[in-house]
Enzyme design. Structure first.
Site, PDB file in Angstrom:
ATOM      1  N   ASP A   9       0.785  -1.251   0.000  1.00 15.02           N
ATOM      2  CA  ASP A   9       0.000   0.000   0.000  1.00 15.02           C
ATOM      3  C   ASP A   9       0.813   1.295   0.000  1.00 15.02           C
ATOM      4  O   ASP A   9       0.485   2.245   0.728  1.00 15.02           O
ATOM      5  CB  ASP A   9      -0.954   0.011   1.199  1.00 15.02           C
ATOM      6  CG  ASP A   9      -1.981  -1.100   1.157  1.00 15.02           C
ATOM      7  OD1 ASP A   9      -1.947  -1.921   0.223  1.00 15.02           O
ATOM      8  OD2 ASP A   9      -2.810  -1.158   2.079  1.00 15.02           O
ATOM      9  N   HIS A  59     -16.296   1.168   6.218  1.00 17.06           N
ATOM     10  CA  HIS A  59     -14.854   1.436   6.277  1.00 17.06           C
ATOM     11  C   HIS A  59     -14.580   2.943   6.121  1.00 17.06           C
ATOM     12  O   HIS A  59     -13.605   3.451   6.651  1.00 17.06           O
ATOM     13  CB  HIS A  59     -14.158   0.648   5.162  1.00 17.06           C
ATOM     14  CG  HIS A  59     -12.669   0.720   5.196  1.00 17.06           C
ATOM     15  ND1 HIS A  59     -11.926   0.286   6.267  1.00 17.06           N
ATOM     16  CD2 HIS A  59     -11.772   1.167   4.270  1.00 17.06           C
ATOM     17  CE1 HIS A  59     -10.637   0.461   6.010  1.00 17.06           C
ATOM     18  NE2 HIS A  59     -10.519   1.008   4.802  1.00 17.06           N
ATOM     19  N   LYS A  98      -7.290  -4.755  -3.002  1.00 13.53           N
ATOM     20  CA  LYS A  98      -8.090  -5.216  -1.867  1.00 13.53           C
ATOM     21  C   LYS A  98      -9.051  -4.120  -1.415  1.00 13.53           C
ATOM     22  O   LYS A  98      -8.763  -2.939  -1.562  1.00 13.53           O
ATOM     23  CB  LYS A  98      -7.193  -5.633  -0.699  1.00 13.53           C
ATOM     24  CG  LYS A  98      -6.270  -4.531  -0.195  1.00 13.53           C
ATOM     25  CD  LYS A  98      -5.300  -5.080   0.833  1.00 13.53           C
ATOM     26  CE  LYS A  98      -4.304  -4.057   1.297  1.00 13.53           C
ATOM     27  NZ  LYS A  98      -4.873  -2.951   2.053  1.00 13.53           N
ATOM     28  N   CYS A 140      -2.034  -2.287   7.713  1.00 15.27           N
ATOM     29  CA  CYS A 140      -1.996  -3.207   6.573  1.00 15.27           C
ATOM     30  C   CYS A 140      -0.720  -4.041   6.514  1.00 15.27           C
ATOM     31  O   CYS A 140      -0.758  -5.195   6.088  1.00 15.27           O
ATOM     32  CB  CYS A 140      -2.236  -2.457   5.273  1.00 15.27           C
ATOM     33  SG  CYS A 140      -3.911  -1.759   5.223  1.00 15.27           S
TER      34      CYS A 140
END
Length: 193
Positions: A9, A59, A98, A140
């Site tokens: 990420d 989220h 994702k 993450c």
């Protein structure tokens, strides 16, 4: 057997100036690029993950609670979802997206453009050892490292090439990773007070 680097990420929204910026993110991007340039034979394979949100539901929070909900970030089609320009992606063989329609922290929840998941891709390439770098150490990176160990890969996190959100959550993450048998190398980039 082979080894792989998993870049987690390293996207514009997670670096300085982004909607969910982590202090030191741009430096991590540049550091990963330097390492890939100076040690090109260190890994047999290099892959990357991306937060890649379409409509991840709860989220995204308004207002966010910064525990389970976050400001809008890494929305598909926006500049924030792109890799940071300091990250050299020349060696990246596959990108695993994702979180399109639900929260997803681990790269092992993602899939490549052809639908293949990260664990299957690594096994198809005879990978048994993985090193992780990226953003954020306590979210993450942690989730991806824990899943890598759970999937049976010998897992190392190069902490000096990760950026953390906060000391308290990073301490919890480091303990969880160590408890799962993940090897930790160095210290993460931490925000300054």
């Amino acid at each position: 057997m082979a080894n792989a680097l998993i870049i987690v990420d390293v996207q514009n929204d997670f670096c300085e100036g982004g909607s969910l910026a982590v202090a030191g993110g741009a430096g991590v991007a540049a550091g990963i690029s330097r390492l890939l340039a100076t040690a090109p034979e260190r890994w047999d394979h290099v892959v990357a993950t991306k937060d890649y949100h379409v409509d991840p539901g709860a989220h995204f929070g308004n207002p966010p609670d910064f525990v389970d909900s976050w400001p809008r970030h890494c929305v598909v089609g926006t500049p924030g979802s792109e890799f940071h320009p300091e990250l050299d992606t020349t060696r990246v063989e596959a990108v695993f997206h994702k979180g399109e329609h639900a929260a997803a922290y681990s790269g092992f929840e993602g899939h490549a453009a052809d639908g293949e998941c990260l664990a299957d891709w690594l096994r198809r390439h005879d990978v048994d050892r993985v090193d992780l770098v990226g953003i954020a150490t306590d979210h993450c990176v942690r989730a991806t490292a824990l899943d890598a160990a759970r999937e049976g890969f010998r897992t190392t996190v190069l902490l000096e090439l990760t950026a953390a959100v906060a000391p308290a959550t990073t301490d919890v993450a480091l303990r969880a990773m160590e408890g799962a048998g993940v090897t930790l190398h160095g210290e993460p980039v931490m925000p300054t007070a």
